[in-house]
Design a protein around this motif. Structure first.
Motif, PDB file in Angstrom:
ATOM      1  N   HIS A   5      12.712  22.388  39.829  1.00 50.77           N
ATOM      2  CA  HIS A   5      13.324  22.249  41.160  1.00 50.77           C
ATOM      3  C   HIS A   5      12.876  23.440  41.999  1.00 50.77           C
ATOM      4  CE1 HIS A   5      17.303  21.414  43.589  1.00 50.77           C
ATOM      5  NE2 HIS A   5      16.252  21.610  44.372  1.00 50.77           N
ATOM      6  N   GLU A  75      13.070  15.402  46.022  1.00 52.43           N
ATOM      7  CA  GLU A  75      14.519  15.532  46.092  1.00 52.43           C
ATOM      8  C   GLU A  75      15.084  14.480  47.039  1.00 52.43           C
ATOM      9  OE1 GLU A  75      18.035  18.916  46.493  1.00 52.43           O
ATOM     10  OE2 GLU A  75      15.917  19.500  46.644  1.00 52.43           O
ATOM     11  N   ASN A  86      17.125  15.113  42.017  1.00 50.78           N
ATOM     12  CA  ASN A  86      15.679  15.193  41.855  1.00 50.78           C
ATOM     13  C   ASN A  86      15.185  14.032  41.005  1.00 50.78           C
ATOM     14  OD1 ASN A  86      15.252  17.464  43.353  1.00 50.78           O
ATOM     15  ND2 ASN A  86      14.907  18.845  41.634  1.00 50.78           N
ATOM     16  N   ASN A 118      21.510  17.452  41.299  1.00 57.79           N
ATOM     17  CA  ASN A 118      21.300  18.855  41.665  1.00 57.79           C
ATOM     18  C   ASN A 118      22.607  19.538  42.078  1.00 57.79           C
ATOM     19  OD1 ASN A 118      18.672  18.084  41.365  1.00 57.79           O
ATOM     20  ND2 ASN A 118      18.151  18.178  43.525  1.00 57.79           N
ATOM     21  N   HIS A 119      22.680  20.846  41.806  1.00 63.30           N
ATOM     22  CA  HIS A 119      23.803  21.701  42.234  1.00 63.30           C
ATOM     23  C   HIS A 119      25.062  20.872  42.501  1.00 63.30           C
ATOM     24  CE1 HIS A 119      21.975  20.457  46.070  1.00 63.30           C
ATOM     25  NE2 HIS A 119      20.934  21.230  45.820  1.00 63.30           N
ATOM     26  N   ASN A 153      21.857  26.590  38.789  1.00 62.33           N
ATOM     27  CA  ASN A 153      20.968  26.461  39.941  1.00 62.33           C
ATOM     28  C   ASN A 153      21.059  27.748  40.739  1.00 62.33           C
ATOM     29  OD1 ASN A 153      20.696  26.027  42.974  1.00 62.33           O
ATOM     30  ND2 ASN A 153      19.892  24.068  42.270  1.00 62.33           N
ATOM     31  N   TRP A 154      19.894  28.431  40.889  1.00 58.43           N
ATOM     32  CA  TRP A 154      19.831  29.679  41.664  1.00 58.43           C
ATOM     33  C   TRP A 154      20.816  30.690  41.068  1.00 58.43           C
ATOM     34  CZ3 TRP A 154      22.245  31.018  46.920  1.00 58.43           C
ATOM     35  CH2 TRP A 154      21.602  32.132  47.479  1.00 58.43           C
ATOM     36  N   ASP A 177      15.497  26.450  42.099  1.00 53.56           N
ATOM     37  CA  ASP A 177      15.694  25.920  43.458  1.00 53.56           C
ATOM     38  C   ASP A 177      15.165  26.929  44.480  1.00 53.56           C
ATOM     39  OD1 ASP A 177      16.418  24.317  45.542  1.00 53.56           O
ATOM     40  OD2 ASP A 177      18.578  24.436  45.224  1.00 53.56           O
TER      41      ASP A 177
END
Length: 324
Positions: A5, A75, A86, A118-119, A153-154, A177
């Motif tokens: 990602h 995405e 994704n 995602n997230h 994520n991140w 990400d």
């Protein structure tokens, strides 16, 4: 080691696709995917690109003479509660541009895509950032159209997403990400690292990675913590941590044991051996790609004995460390 990602200027990122390839090569990643937003193109007035596969094509060309695997992905971007997903291993991103998320999911699955949420915590603003399955996601899981979920994520880790993965047989993923530079966001020069997904593959290839993801054979590495199912975390730990040497010096009843760590993770080991350590420590740190020497009071010289540790930064469920 994968990061599935990432973004470039072809959606809302700030770098050209070749930079993402060079970052991955420098860090020793095995596979990446540049998952540009299909519906959100803030740089379109400067970088018009009617072909939504263009970012992938440029990255593929940059990686041509290297062993890095570049996966075509996009995405699918929607408002909460559907949120963002994704789709990777797609054949044509342009075909995913549809009015409804259901149609995009259907087309992605038709192309043989692996789709992950995602997230997920961001998709539930009314739940204060707690990942919550919507009716859309439940139906997608039941139809076999949603296959994974981002646990990390991140700079966000979601224990709720981790539990959703365990409860609904979804593959766990960790991703950067990244929109800016990896060096800016994760500072590897100071010991930081991007979140990644370790895929337990049978062969190092795009097909091997795809099979591992669909089989759910993954472990997330986020801020020096491993997260995954016990069946997957355990072999990673056993391949990483070994006994380098063990002996008694003279007539001592103190065993000298050296542990070796062949991974990039620093492991926090909680003593569950039944024996005390010479320095009295209950928790020790086994350095990354290094060794740790322990003095273990066994009270008598033994031909063999077991060392048991809880690995505090290797979780097989929320709040549940693995044991080696």
């Amino acid at each position: 080691v994968t990061d599935l990602h990432q973004h470039t200027v072809f959606s809302d990122g700030s770098v050209w696709p070749d930079i993402r390839v060079m970052e991955a090569l420098r860090e020793g990643l095995d596979a990446i995917s540049l998952t540009e937003h299909l519906e959100y193109q803030p740089h379109a007035s400067d970088i018009p690109h009617p072909d939504r596969n263009r970012s992938y094509q440029l990255a593929l060309e940059e990686a041509r003479d290297h062993k890095l695997i570049v996966i075509n992905g996009s995405e699918i971007t929607r408002d909460a509660p559907i949120g963002h997903s994704n789709a990777i291993f797609i054949k044509d991103a342009n075909q995913l541009l549809n009015e409804t998320a259901e149609t995009s999911f259907r087309e992605a699955n038709k192309q043989g895509a692996f789709i992950f949420w995602n997230h997920s915590a961001w998709s539930s603003p009314e739940r204060y950032g707690i990942a919550t399955l919507s009716e859309f996601h439940l139906e997608a899981i039941e139809r076999g159209q949603l296959h994974g979920i981002e646990v990390a994520n991140w700079d966000n880790l979601s224990e709720e997403a981790f539990q959703i993965a365990l409860d609904h047989d979804l593959t766990v993923l960790g991703v950067s990400d990244v929109h800016e530079l990896i060096d800016w966001d994760y500072e590897p020069h100071t010991g930081g690292h991007r979140p990644v997904t370790l895929a337990l593959v049978e062969e190092r290839s795009e097909d091997g990675l795809k099979k591992a993801l669909f089989d759910g054979r993954t472990v997330v590495w986020y801020r020096n913590t491993l997260l995954g199912r016990a069946r997957d975390v355990q072999p990673v730990l056993e391949a990483s941590i070994t006994v380098d040497e063990a002996y008694y010096a003279g007539d001592e009843k103190l065993a000298r044991v050296t542990l070796r760590n062949d991974s990039d993770a620093r492991f926090l080991l909680s003593n569950e051996t039944g024996y005390s350590f010479e320095d009295g420590a209950g928790v020790v740190e086994l350095p990354a790609n290094g060794t740790l020497r322990l003095g273990i009071r066994t009270k008598e010289a033994l031909e063999q004995f077991n060392l048991t540790f809880r690995v505090l930064n290797a979780l097989i469920a929320p709040g549940s460390p693995a044991t080696v």
